[in-house]
Scaffold this motif. Structure first.
Motif, PDB file in Angstrom:
ATOM      1  N   UNK A 182       2.559   5.813   3.048  1.00  0.00           N
ATOM      2  CA  UNK A 182       2.427   5.757   1.596  1.00  0.00           C
ATOM      3  C   UNK A 182       3.622   6.441   0.928  1.00  0.00           C
ATOM      4  N   UNK A 183       3.997   7.612   1.475  1.00  0.00           N
ATOM      5  CA  UNK A 183       5.169   8.310   0.942  1.00  0.00           C
ATOM      6  C   UNK A 183       6.437   7.508   1.102  1.00  0.00           C
ATOM      7  N   UNK A 184       6.559   6.826   2.246  1.00  0.00           N
ATOM      8  CA  UNK A 184       7.735   5.979   2.502  1.00  0.00           C
ATOM      9  C   UNK A 184       7.831   4.865   1.462  1.00  0.00           C
ATOM     10  N   UNK A 185       6.680   4.333   1.068  1.00  0.00           N
ATOM     11  CA  UNK A 185       6.654   3.280   0.052  1.00  0.00           C
ATOM     12  C   UNK A 185       7.167   3.811  -1.276  1.00  0.00           C
ATOM     13  N   UNK A 186       6.722   5.020  -1.646  1.00  0.00           N
ATOM     14  CA  UNK A 186       7.128   5.611  -2.918  1.00  0.00           C
ATOM     15  C   UNK A 186       8.606   5.955  -2.914  1.00  0.00           C
ATOM     16  N   UNK A 187       9.088   6.566  -1.804  1.00  0.00           N
ATOM     17  CA  UNK A 187      10.496   6.958  -1.701  1.00  0.00           C
ATOM     18  C   UNK A 187      11.418   5.748  -1.770  1.00  0.00           C
ATOM     19  N   UNK A 188      10.981   4.636  -1.193  1.00  0.00           N
ATOM     20  CA  UNK A 188      11.818   3.433  -1.178  1.00  0.00           C
ATOM     21  C   UNK A 188      11.948   2.796  -2.556  1.00  0.00           C
ATOM     22  N   UNK A 189      11.198   3.341  -3.533  1.00  0.00           N
ATOM     23  CA  UNK A 189      11.284   2.791  -4.878  1.00  0.00           C
ATOM     24  C   UNK A 189      10.335   1.656  -5.121  1.00  0.00           C
ATOM     25  N   UNK A 190       9.462   1.412  -4.161  1.00  0.00           N
ATOM     26  CA  UNK A 190       8.475   0.343  -4.312  1.00  0.00           C
ATOM     27  C   UNK A 190       7.325   0.882  -5.155  1.00  0.00           C
ATOM     28  N   UNK A 191       7.252   0.461  -6.387  1.00  0.00           N
ATOM     29  CA  UNK A 191       6.244   0.988  -7.309  1.00  0.00           C
ATOM     30  C   UNK A 191       4.882   0.359  -7.113  1.00  0.00           C
ATOM     31  N   UNK A 192       4.816  -0.628  -6.248  1.00  0.00           N
ATOM     32  CA  UNK A 192       3.560  -1.331  -5.981  1.00  0.00           C
ATOM     33  C   UNK A 192       2.979  -1.978  -7.234  1.00  0.00           C
ATOM     34  N   UNK A 193       3.859  -2.423  -8.093  1.00  0.00           N
ATOM     35  CA  UNK A 193       3.398  -3.131  -9.284  1.00  0.00           C
ATOM     36  C   UNK A 193       3.654  -4.617  -9.107  1.00  0.00           C
ATOM     37  N   UNK A 194       2.728  -5.400  -9.585  1.00  0.00           N
ATOM     38  CA  UNK A 194       2.924  -6.844  -9.522  1.00  0.00           C
ATOM     39  C   UNK A 194       2.125  -7.476  -8.405  1.00  0.00           C
ATOM     40  N   UNK A 195       1.912  -8.753  -8.541  1.00  0.00           N
ATOM     41  CA  UNK A 195       1.086  -9.481  -7.589  1.00  0.00           C
ATOM     42  C   UNK A 195       1.721  -9.571  -6.212  1.00  0.00           C
ATOM     43  N   UNK A 196       3.075  -9.494  -6.162  1.00  0.00           N
ATOM     44  CA  UNK A 196       3.721  -9.679  -4.869  1.00  0.00           C
ATOM     45  C   UNK A 196       3.416  -8.551  -3.898  1.00  0.00           C
ATOM     46  N   UNK A 197       2.931  -7.403  -4.393  1.00  0.00           N
ATOM     47  CA  UNK A 197       2.642  -6.267  -3.528  1.00  0.00           C
ATOM     48  C   UNK A 197       1.148  -6.039  -3.311  1.00  0.00           C
ATOM     49  N   UNK A 198       0.328  -6.973  -3.706  1.00  0.00           N
ATOM     50  CA  UNK A 198      -1.110  -6.762  -3.655  1.00  0.00           C
ATOM     51  C   UNK A 198      -1.608  -6.537  -2.242  1.00  0.00           C
ATOM     52  N   UNK A 199      -0.961  -7.147  -1.236  1.00  0.00           N
ATOM     53  CA  UNK A 199      -1.398  -6.978   0.143  1.00  0.00           C
ATOM     54  C   UNK A 199      -1.149  -5.560   0.635  1.00  0.00           C
ATOM     55  N   UNK A 200      -0.057  -4.940   0.163  1.00  0.00           N
ATOM     56  CA  UNK A 200       0.210  -3.550   0.513  1.00  0.00           C
ATOM     57  C   UNK A 200      -0.819  -2.640  -0.154  1.00  0.00           C
ATOM     58  N   UNK A 201      -1.097  -2.916  -1.426  1.00  0.00           N
ATOM     59  CA  UNK A 201      -2.139  -2.173  -2.141  1.00  0.00           C
ATOM     60  C   UNK A 201      -3.450  -2.210  -1.347  1.00  0.00           C
ATOM     61  N   UNK A 202      -3.857  -3.400  -0.972  1.00  0.00           N
ATOM     62  CA  UNK A 202      -5.133  -3.566  -0.273  1.00  0.00           C
ATOM     63  C   UNK A 202      -5.156  -2.826   1.058  1.00  0.00           C
ATOM     64  N   UNK A 203      -4.022  -2.875   1.764  1.00  0.00           N
ATOM     65  CA  UNK A 203      -3.941  -2.173   3.049  1.00  0.00           C
ATOM     66  C   UNK A 203      -4.032  -0.662   2.858  1.00  0.00           C
ATOM     67  N   UNK A 204      -3.425  -0.147   1.779  1.00  0.00           N
ATOM     68  CA  UNK A 204      -3.518   1.283   1.474  1.00  0.00           C
ATOM     69  C   UNK A 204      -4.956   1.687   1.163  1.00  0.00           C
ATOM     70  N   UNK A 205      -5.619   0.891   0.342  1.00  0.00           N
ATOM     71  CA  UNK A 205      -7.015   1.180  -0.001  1.00  0.00           C
ATOM     72  C   UNK A 205      -7.878   1.192   1.255  1.00  0.00           C
ATOM     73  N   UNK A 206      -7.678   0.190   2.099  1.00  0.00           N
ATOM     74  CA  UNK A 206      -8.446   0.084   3.337  1.00  0.00           C
ATOM     75  C   UNK A 206      -8.192   1.282   4.243  1.00  0.00           C
ATOM     76  N   UNK A 207      -6.922   1.713   4.340  1.00  0.00           N
ATOM     77  CA  UNK A 207      -6.574   2.846   5.193  1.00  0.00           C
ATOM     78  C   UNK A 207      -7.259   4.121   4.714  1.00  0.00           C
ATOM     79  N   UNK A 208      -7.142   4.417   3.413  1.00  0.00           N
ATOM     80  CA  UNK A 208      -7.747   5.643   2.894  1.00  0.00           C
ATOM     81  C   UNK A 208      -9.271   5.612   3.039  1.00  0.00           C
ATOM     82  N   UNK A 209      -9.864   4.456   2.782  1.00  0.00           N
ATOM     83  CA  UNK A 209     -11.324   4.349   2.875  1.00  0.00           C
ATOM     84  C   UNK A 209     -11.803   4.544   4.309  1.00  0.00           C
ATOM     85  N   UNK A 210     -11.151   3.882   5.265  1.00  0.00           N
ATOM     86  CA  UNK A 210     -11.566   3.999   6.663  1.00  0.00           C
ATOM     87  C   UNK A 210     -11.335   5.396   7.222  1.00  0.00           C
ATOM     88  N   UNK A 211     -10.337   6.103   6.676  1.00  0.00           N
ATOM     89  CA  UNK A 211     -10.050   7.464   7.142  1.00  0.00           C
ATOM     90  C   UNK A 211     -10.862   8.513   6.384  1.00  0.00           C
TER      91      UNK A 211
END
Length: 704
Positions: A182-211
């Motif tokens: 998650x930190x790597x995503x933020x540092x890389x400048x990927x703001x996770x905004x927009x539909x093109x990143x929705x799969x990353x968003x979903x994977x992050x949500x799934x990771x935090x929930x399962x953990x």
């Protein structure tokens, strides 16, 4: 005419015109058309034609790579490998196509070999192998390569890579690693905004929930502007996995009402699970009935949900409906319904499910076979359980445990211990359940020395610590053998605080030995651990009654009344022609009550002529001997036995009876007499173990 039909006719024309018919341009055009239409059959025919006539071998790397990709995508790994081996020139695209081919088929070792042989790698190479490792559950390898691609190769991950890596963190429950991604995503400048990143968003949500970080998952969920159904599913299932069914259902209603997103099969599967967790069976059924095109996952979820909520009959009805709708069950469905049959000791239905497992090819499945062993054992058919065990092509610890415990439950104690030794010879490591079976076998036959040997071996030979279940088994062994002081000393030596099972076991042993002093000690602990549980009050009261201490009986009953403790009903049931008949003590509700009591009276008279005497010490009221005798004559298992003899008078098969508590001494003696005088085997499963009565003897050797 479709493009594929035209392509096939063109290839057919080549075959009819002979070896000199094709030119480089012709072959190139047709091969490219194969790639564009994903027609691997015609591509293979073209290759065979060129190889057969040796007229033309394309050396266009671009075209070869396209074909290679086509074979890889279609799972034709051997064709891909042959083409790859013939290529005079290979670029990174060629190597990546081979990686993709092996990844799709789950050939992990080949995947590693190709990757290690690559002269040069790009981000696609890493994306492919990382995704392949995750797909094939090599999660640690995937994380190692993710680190390597950044540190050694200097390659940045794509969204595709990030999703794969986050999935690996989810499966391994590596929250720290997931946070680093998650930190790597933020540092890389990927703001996770927009539909093109929705799969990353979903994977992050799934990771935090399962953990277990469900609040963090919800925070991320609420930042998402354009949520899709996967986003909602990740959050809904996250609540479910973290034991928050109410929040799961609330989010489901929000999804439908506020967001206007239609749930898919994954959503509804989670919602059904949430309903079953909080006992909303009617709501689960309503949702299930509104769904169209239900697949086996849905049916299995409902079956398991009913089973978890002790609605075994409903689970069986649903399974029959599933088969009627021509939905093919998988191994998990079959094992679940076999477990239902095991609970009900419904042997006839269990055999039908066994037949279904054979027809669908799942008989040799580890999970299905193990549950079949358990089902046959709990139905008293330990011989059939052994046949299933013997036929298994592969066995694991669960399989061995099912057979060892099955033997122990059915009074085959020496067979259980012999099988344990065979398991060790096969090189399998016993687990906690194994030792429960072994120690139980020792307990049924009073093998104190062997019991101590196995108990000590848990830590001394196998490097584990005895669990509370193992202590309970040893306390049962010592107590029922009359070594009450040793049993109490063992409890005092325990490092963990004794639980309900330990004290209940001591109380039961005290009852066998008529040791009121230790019974009172065990009961006092049980009163504190579970104040509203009626069992210790009733058991202690019964012991007082058996010793004639009627004032103590009255005091115990008064205490139960003051604490508003409800006495549970003892009952027995018997299955005749796929129909279950239930009885309680002195039951008069059955439609065949007059016939049942007439048959039971006949049996009692016949057994008394043979020497049977009712054990009036088990009577629970201060009344005369006649009243005491009458009070034990009509226990539920005797009524079930009489009914079984009425309905199946001429059969040579055993009458099968089940009881929800331990069988009393009088009924146990009565069953022995009936099995001898009537020459009819009887199988009685109580809360302790199986009693197989044959010729006046019981498999428990009067030790239960």
């Amino acid at each position: 005419m479709s493009r594929k039909q035209k392509l096939r006719e063109a290839v057919d024309l080549l075959y009819t015109r002979g070896c000199s018919a094709g030119t480089e341009a012709t072959y190139t055009k047709l091969l490219l058309e194969c790639v564009q239409t994903n027609d691997v059959v015609q591509a293979k025919r073209l290759q065979n034609h060129m190889d057969l006539h040796n007229t033309f071998k394309p050396n266009n790397t671009f075209l070869q790579n396209r074909l290679l990709h086509l074979y890889a995508k279609s799972g034709k790994v051997s064709d891909a490998q042959q083409l790859f081996d013939k290529m005079p020139q290979r670029d990174v695209f060629s190597w990546n196509a081979m990686l993709s081919s092996y990844s799709k088929l789950g050939l992990v070792q080949n995947l590693k070999e190709v990757f290690d042989s690559m002269p040069v790698r790009d981000s696609v190479s890493y994306n492919t192998i990382i995704a392949g490792f995750v797909k094939n559950e090599c999660f640690d390898d995937a994380l190692s390569l993710f680190i390597r691609m950044q540190r050694e190769e200097g390659l940045g991950p794509s969204d595709y890579t990030l999703v794969s890596v986050l999935n690996a963190c989810s499966h391994l429950l590596k929250l720290k690693c997931g946070k680093q991604v998650h930190g790597r995503i933020i540092v890389s400048g990927n703001s996770l905004k927009g539909k093109e990143n929705i799969f990353v968003w979903n994977a992050l949500i799934d990771m935090y929930a399962k953990c277990g970080e469900v609040e963090k998952a919800r925070w991320l969920f609420d930042r998402i502007v354009d949520k899709n159904v996967v986003s909602w599913n990740s959050m809904v299932s996250g609540y479910l996995k973290n034991g928050q069914p109410k929040e799961c259902l609330d989010l489901y209603h929000e999804m439908q009402l506020s967001a206007g997103i239609n749930p898919d099969l994954v959503t509804v599967s989670s919602i059904l699970g949430a309903c079953f967790q909080i006992g909303l069976l009617d709501e689960a059924t309503r949702i299930f009935r509104t769904m169209k095109d239900k697949d086996k996952v849905f049916w299995t979820t409902m079956i398991v949900g009913f089973m978890q909520n002790r609605k075994e009959e409903d689970a069986l009805m649903l399974f029959r409906e599933m088969l009627h709708d021509n939905v093919r069950p998988d191994s998990y469905t079959l094992s679940s319904i076999v477990s239902v049959c095991a609970r009900l000791a419904s042997l006839d239905t269990g055999k039908v499910v066994h037949g279904k497992a054979v027809c669908t090819g799942f008989e040799g499945d580890l999970l299905v076979s193990s549950t079949l062993i358990d089902m046959y054992s709990k139905s008293g058919e330990v011989g059939d359980a052994w046949i299933v065990f013997e036929m298994m092509p592969v066995r694991n610890v669960v399989s061995w445990n099912a057979m060892i415990v099955g033997y122990a439950q059915n009074g085959k104690d020496q067979e259980a211990l012999a099988l344990y030794n065979e398991m060790l010879y096969e090189g399998l490591k016993p687990d906690n359940i194994t030792f429960v079976g072994v120690l139980s076998a020792c307990g049924h036959t009073g093998l104190i020395e062997q019991g101590w040997k196995y108990f000590r071996s848990i830590s001394e030979l196998h490097g584990s610590l005895p669990t509370l279940d193992h202590y309970a088994c040893m306390i049962n062994l010592l107590g029922r053998s009359g070594h009450m002081k040793e049993a109490v000393e063992l409890i005092k030596s325990m490092q963990d605080e004794p639980n309900h099972l330990v004290w209940s076991t001591l109380l039961s042993a005290s009852k066998v030995n008529r040791d009121i002093e230790h019974a009172e000690m065990a009961a006092s602990h049980l009163f504190k651990l579970d104040p509203l549980n009626a069992e210790p009050y009733i058991m202690l009261s019964n012991m007082y009654a058996a010793s004639g201490r009627w004032e103590a009986v009255a005091s115990m009953r008064s205490l139960m009344k003051d604490k508003k403790i409800q006495k549970f009903a003892a009952y027995s049931w018997i299955e005749i022609d796929n129909e279950v008949h239930m009885f309680v003590s002195d039951d008069r509700t059955h439609p065949q009550t007059p016939d049942i009591y007439k048959e039971l009276s006949r049996l009692i008279k016949k057994m008394r002529e043979a020497g049977y005497i009712s054990d009036i010490n088990l009577a629970l009221h201060d009344v005369g001997d006649k009243e005491k005798t009458d009070s034990v004559c009509y226990h539920s298992e005797k009524l079930a036995l009489a009914f079984g003899l009425i309905r199946k008078p001429q059969s040579v098969t055993a009458i099968r009876i089940l009881k929800n508590i331990r069988v009393c001494g009088d009924c146990h003696m009565f069953m022995k007499f009936v099995s001898k005088i009537m020459q009819r085997p009887i199988t009685l499963r109580d809360s302790s173990l199986f009693h197989h009565f044959v010729g006046g003897q019981c498999s428990c050797k009067d030790y239960w």
